[in-house]
Design a protein around this motif. Structure first.
Motif, PDB file in Angstrom:
ATOM      1  N   SER A 155       2.926 -20.490  -0.013  1.00  0.00           N
ATOM      2  CA  SER A 155       1.504 -21.148   1.160  1.00  0.00           C
ATOM      3  C   SER A 155       1.795 -19.981   1.719  1.00  0.00           C
ATOM      4  CB  SER A 155       1.618 -22.641   1.817  1.00  0.00           C
ATOM      5  OG  SER A 155       1.058 -23.434   0.357  1.00  0.00           O
ATOM      6  N   VAL A 156       3.278 -19.917   2.436  1.00  0.00           N
ATOM      7  CA  VAL A 156       3.446 -18.536   4.088  1.00  0.00           C
ATOM      8  C   VAL A 156       3.411 -17.456   2.853  1.00  0.00           C
ATOM      9  CG1 VAL A 156       5.154 -18.026   4.682  1.00  0.00           C
ATOM     10  CG2 VAL A 156       5.551 -20.100   4.146  1.00  0.00           C
ATOM     11  N   GLN A 157       2.919 -17.444   1.623  1.00  0.00           N
ATOM     12  CA  GLN A 157       2.865 -15.805   1.378  1.00  0.00           C
ATOM     13  C   GLN A 157       1.270 -15.760   1.592  1.00  0.00           C
ATOM     14  OE1 GLN A 157       5.307 -13.389   1.434  1.00  0.00           O
ATOM     15  NE2 GLN A 157       4.393 -12.553  -0.293  1.00  0.00           N
ATOM     16  N   LEU A 158       0.442 -16.989   1.141  1.00  0.00           N
ATOM     17  CA  LEU A 158      -1.118 -16.793   1.336  1.00  0.00           C
ATOM     18  C   LEU A 158      -1.209 -16.630   2.517  1.00  0.00           C
ATOM     19  CD1 LEU A 158      -4.020 -17.218  -0.401  1.00  0.00           C
ATOM     20  CD2 LEU A 158      -3.235 -19.821  -0.436  1.00  0.00           C
ATOM     21  N   ALA A 159      -0.526 -17.210   3.460  1.00  0.00           N
ATOM     22  CA  ALA A 159      -1.438 -17.523   5.103  1.00  0.00           C
ATOM     23  C   ALA A 159      -0.559 -16.449   5.286  1.00  0.00           C
ATOM     24  CB  ALA A 159      -0.181 -18.229   5.765  1.00  0.00           C
ATOM     25  N   ARG A 160       0.187 -14.901   5.107  1.00  0.00           N
ATOM     26  CA  ARG A 160       0.299 -14.016   5.258  1.00  0.00           C
ATOM     27  C   ARG A 160      -0.733 -13.461   5.284  1.00  0.00           C
ATOM     28  NH1 ARG A 160       6.814 -14.195   3.940  1.00  0.00           N
ATOM     29  NH2 ARG A 160       7.619 -14.776   6.598  1.00  0.00           N
ATOM     30  N   LEU A 161      -0.577 -13.889   4.055  1.00  0.00           N
ATOM     31  CA  LEU A 161      -2.325 -12.616   3.229  1.00  0.00           C
ATOM     32  C   LEU A 161      -3.566 -12.869   4.240  1.00  0.00           C
ATOM     33  CD1 LEU A 161      -1.516 -12.457  -0.464  1.00  0.00           C
ATOM     34  CD2 LEU A 161      -1.302 -10.755   1.162  1.00  0.00           C
ATOM     35  N   ASP A 162      -3.881 -14.486   4.064  1.00  0.00           N
ATOM     36  CA  ASP A 162      -5.036 -14.512   5.313  1.00  0.00           C
ATOM     37  C   ASP A 162      -4.060 -13.690   6.148  1.00  0.00           C
ATOM     38  OD1 ASP A 162      -5.939 -15.577   3.256  1.00  0.00           O
ATOM     39  OD2 ASP A 162      -5.371 -17.472   3.541  1.00  0.00           O
ATOM     40  N   LEU A 163      -3.957 -13.930   7.448  1.00  0.00           N
ATOM     41  CA  LEU A 163      -3.340 -13.541   8.497  1.00  0.00           C
ATOM     42  C   LEU A 163      -3.731 -12.581   8.565  1.00  0.00           C
ATOM     43  CD1 LEU A 163      -2.460 -13.833  11.135  1.00  0.00           C
ATOM     44  CD2 LEU A 163      -0.246 -13.039  10.140  1.00  0.00           C
ATOM     45  N   ASP A 164      -3.373 -11.204   7.963  1.00  0.00           N
ATOM     46  CA  ASP A 164      -3.506 -10.164   7.912  1.00  0.00           C
ATOM     47  C   ASP A 164      -5.236  -9.359   7.113  1.00  0.00           C
ATOM     48  OD1 ASP A 164      -0.581  -9.486   7.428  1.00  0.00           O
ATOM     49  OD2 ASP A 164      -0.453  -8.860   5.270  1.00  0.00           O
ATOM     50  N   SER A 165      -6.205 -10.918   6.820  1.00  0.00           N
ATOM     51  CA  SER A 165      -6.894 -10.435   6.670  1.00  0.00           C
ATOM     52  C   SER A 165      -8.013 -10.425   8.067  1.00  0.00           C
ATOM     53  CB  SER A 165      -7.587 -11.123   5.684  1.00  0.00           C
ATOM     54  OG  SER A 165      -7.289 -11.626   4.394  1.00  0.00           O
ATOM     55  N   THR A 166      -6.594 -11.227   8.833  1.00  0.00           N
ATOM     56  CA  THR A 166      -8.007 -11.197  10.600  1.00  0.00           C
ATOM     57  C   THR A 166      -7.788 -10.020  11.406  1.00  0.00           C
ATOM     58  OG1 THR A 166      -5.946 -11.837  10.984  1.00  0.00           O
ATOM     59  CG2 THR A 166      -7.204 -13.937  10.783  1.00  0.00           C
ATOM     60  N   ARG A 167      -7.346  -8.407  10.524  1.00  0.00           N
ATOM     61  CA  ARG A 167      -7.612  -7.338  11.075  1.00  0.00           C
ATOM     62  C   ARG A 167      -7.897  -6.631  10.726  1.00  0.00           C
ATOM     63  NH1 ARG A 167      -2.174  -3.961  11.701  1.00  0.00           N
ATOM     64  NH2 ARG A 167      -3.567  -3.131  13.328  1.00  0.00           N
ATOM     65  N   ILE A 168      -9.409  -6.372  11.507  1.00  0.00           N
ATOM     66  CA  ILE A 168     -10.323  -5.579  11.052  1.00  0.00           C
ATOM     67  C   ILE A 168     -10.315  -4.272  11.551  1.00  0.00           C
ATOM     68  CG2 ILE A 168     -12.411  -5.173  11.271  1.00  0.00           C
ATOM     69  CD1 ILE A 168     -13.085  -7.887  12.279  1.00  0.00           C
ATOM     70  N   ILE A 169      -9.369  -3.211  11.169  1.00  0.00           N
ATOM     71  CA  ILE A 169      -9.277  -1.553  11.236  1.00  0.00           C
ATOM     72  C   ILE A 169     -10.681  -0.429  10.959  1.00  0.00           C
ATOM     73  CG2 ILE A 169      -7.066   0.514  10.308  1.00  0.00           C
ATOM     74  CD1 ILE A 169      -5.426  -2.035   9.552  1.00  0.00           C
ATOM     75  N   ALA A 170     -10.610   0.145  12.314  1.00  0.00           N
ATOM     76  CA  ALA A 170     -11.925   1.114  11.541  1.00  0.00           C
ATOM     77  C   ALA A 170     -11.649   2.297  10.765  1.00  0.00           C
ATOM     78  CB  ALA A 170     -12.278   1.410  13.173  1.00  0.00           C
ATOM     79  N   PRO A 171     -12.432   2.604   9.897  1.00  0.00           N
ATOM     80  CA  PRO A 171     -11.664   3.640   9.054  1.00  0.00           C
ATOM     81  C   PRO A 171     -11.550   4.528  10.027  1.00  0.00           C
ATOM     82  CG  PRO A 171     -13.792   3.117   8.999  1.00  0.00           C
ATOM     83  CD  PRO A 171     -13.673   2.192  10.238  1.00  0.00           C
ATOM     84  N   ALA A 172     -12.092   5.255  10.958  1.00  0.00           N
ATOM     85  CA  ALA A 172     -11.571   5.933  11.749  1.00  0.00           C
ATOM     86  C   ALA A 172     -11.662   6.414  12.995  1.00  0.00           C
ATOM     87  CB  ALA A 172     -13.034   7.750  11.432  1.00  0.00           C
ATOM     88  N   ASP A 173     -11.360   7.215  13.723  1.00  0.00           N
ATOM     89  CA  ASP A 173     -11.219   7.231  14.850  1.00  0.00           C
ATOM     90  C   ASP A 173     -12.618   7.249  15.785  1.00  0.00           C
ATOM     91  OD1 ASP A 173      -8.571   6.373  15.550  1.00  0.00           O
ATOM     92  OD2 ASP A 173      -8.224   8.550  15.699  1.00  0.00           O
ATOM     93  N   GLY A 174     -13.148   6.874  16.872  1.00  0.00           N
ATOM     94  CA  GLY A 174     -14.287   6.465  17.559  1.00  0.00           C
ATOM     95  C   GLY A 174     -14.841   5.518  18.635  1.00  0.00           C
ATOM     96  N   ARG A 175     -16.354   5.257  18.825  1.00  0.00           N
ATOM     97  CA  ARG A 175     -16.403   5.140  19.449  1.00  0.00           C
ATOM     98  C   ARG A 175     -17.590   4.068  19.282  1.00  0.00           C
ATOM     99  NH1 ARG A 175     -18.378   9.087  24.721  1.00  0.00           N
ATOM    100  NH2 ARG A 175     -16.198   9.144  25.114  1.00  0.00           N
ATOM    101  N   VAL A 176     -16.803   1.981  19.625  1.00  0.00           N
ATOM    102  CA  VAL A 176     -17.723   0.661  19.363  1.00  0.00           C
ATOM    103  C   VAL A 176     -18.938   0.731  19.800  1.00  0.00           C
ATOM    104  CG1 VAL A 176     -18.655  -1.219  18.786  1.00  0.00           C
ATOM    105  CG2 VAL A 176     -16.390  -0.386  19.203  1.00  0.00           C
ATOM    106  N   GLY A 177     -20.536   1.084  18.680  1.00  0.00           N
ATOM    107  CA  GLY A 177     -21.874   0.975  18.840  1.00  0.00           C
ATOM    108  C   GLY A 177     -22.510  -0.487  19.107  1.00  0.00           C
TER     109      GLY A 177
END
Length: 174
Positions: free
Chosen positions: A87-109
């Motif tokens: 369950s801890v491992q699954l929670a870690r995976l779920d937590l990792d899924s909460t971060r959204i990383i842009a594919p490149a640098d730039g400005r948000v439209g």
């Protein structure tokens, strides 16, 4: 278990002594040397010693059952620990899924995502304008024959009042 086994050994020693006394007293009663009361006392002692051995054997059975119950409980607890670790491992995976990383640098439209919204993988959440600007231009076939990758280029943007920009040709579409 060892304590119950020791109790049986003690009871067996007492039973052996009571049996010896019973044998002696029984022989003496028949010859009239010992009273009936002593015979009755010897018989009661023998019966009590036999009961003590049976009680020790029952205690040994209970101790063995307790040991097996403890062993099974331990396995159950170990399984619960393994489940909790998973369950801890699954929670870690779920937590990792909460971060959204842009594919490149730039400005948000335009931002299409809202707080608390559930999204699936691949869902576009916002527009991202990269720091490096690319212009896609369409030319006539007769114009392309004079162009080469790497060649300097200039262009104007009508939406910016005809402002002129400098750049270079990066590549051509197949």
């Amino acid at each position: 278990v060892r304590a119950a086994a020791a109790q049986i050994a003690s009871g067996q020693a007492g039973l052996k002594a009571a049996q010896s006394r019973w044998d002696r007293v029984s022989a003496l009663v028949q010859r009239g040397v010992v009273s009936q009361k002593e015979r009755d006392d010897a018989r009661a002692s023998l019966d009590q010693s036999a009961a003590a051995v049976r009680q020790g054997e029952a205690a040994l059975d209970v101790a063995r059952q307790d040991e097996e119950t403890t062993r099974i409980s331990r396995q159950s607890l170990e399984a619960a620990v393994a489940g909790a670790e998973a369950s801890v491992q699954l929670a870690r995976l779920d937590l990792d899924s909460t971060r959204i990383i842009a594919p490149a640098d730039g400005r948000v439209g335009e931002v299409g995502a809202r707080v608390g919204q559930y999204v699936a993988a691949g869902t576009q959440l916002m527009g991202l304008a990269p720091d490096q600007v690319w212009v896609v231009a369409n030319f006539k076939e007769t114009q392309v024959r004079h162009m080469q990758a790497g060649q300097p280029a200039s262009f104007t943007v009508d939406a910016l009042g005809g402002l002129r920009f400098q750049g270079r040709i990066d590549s051509f579409s197949p």
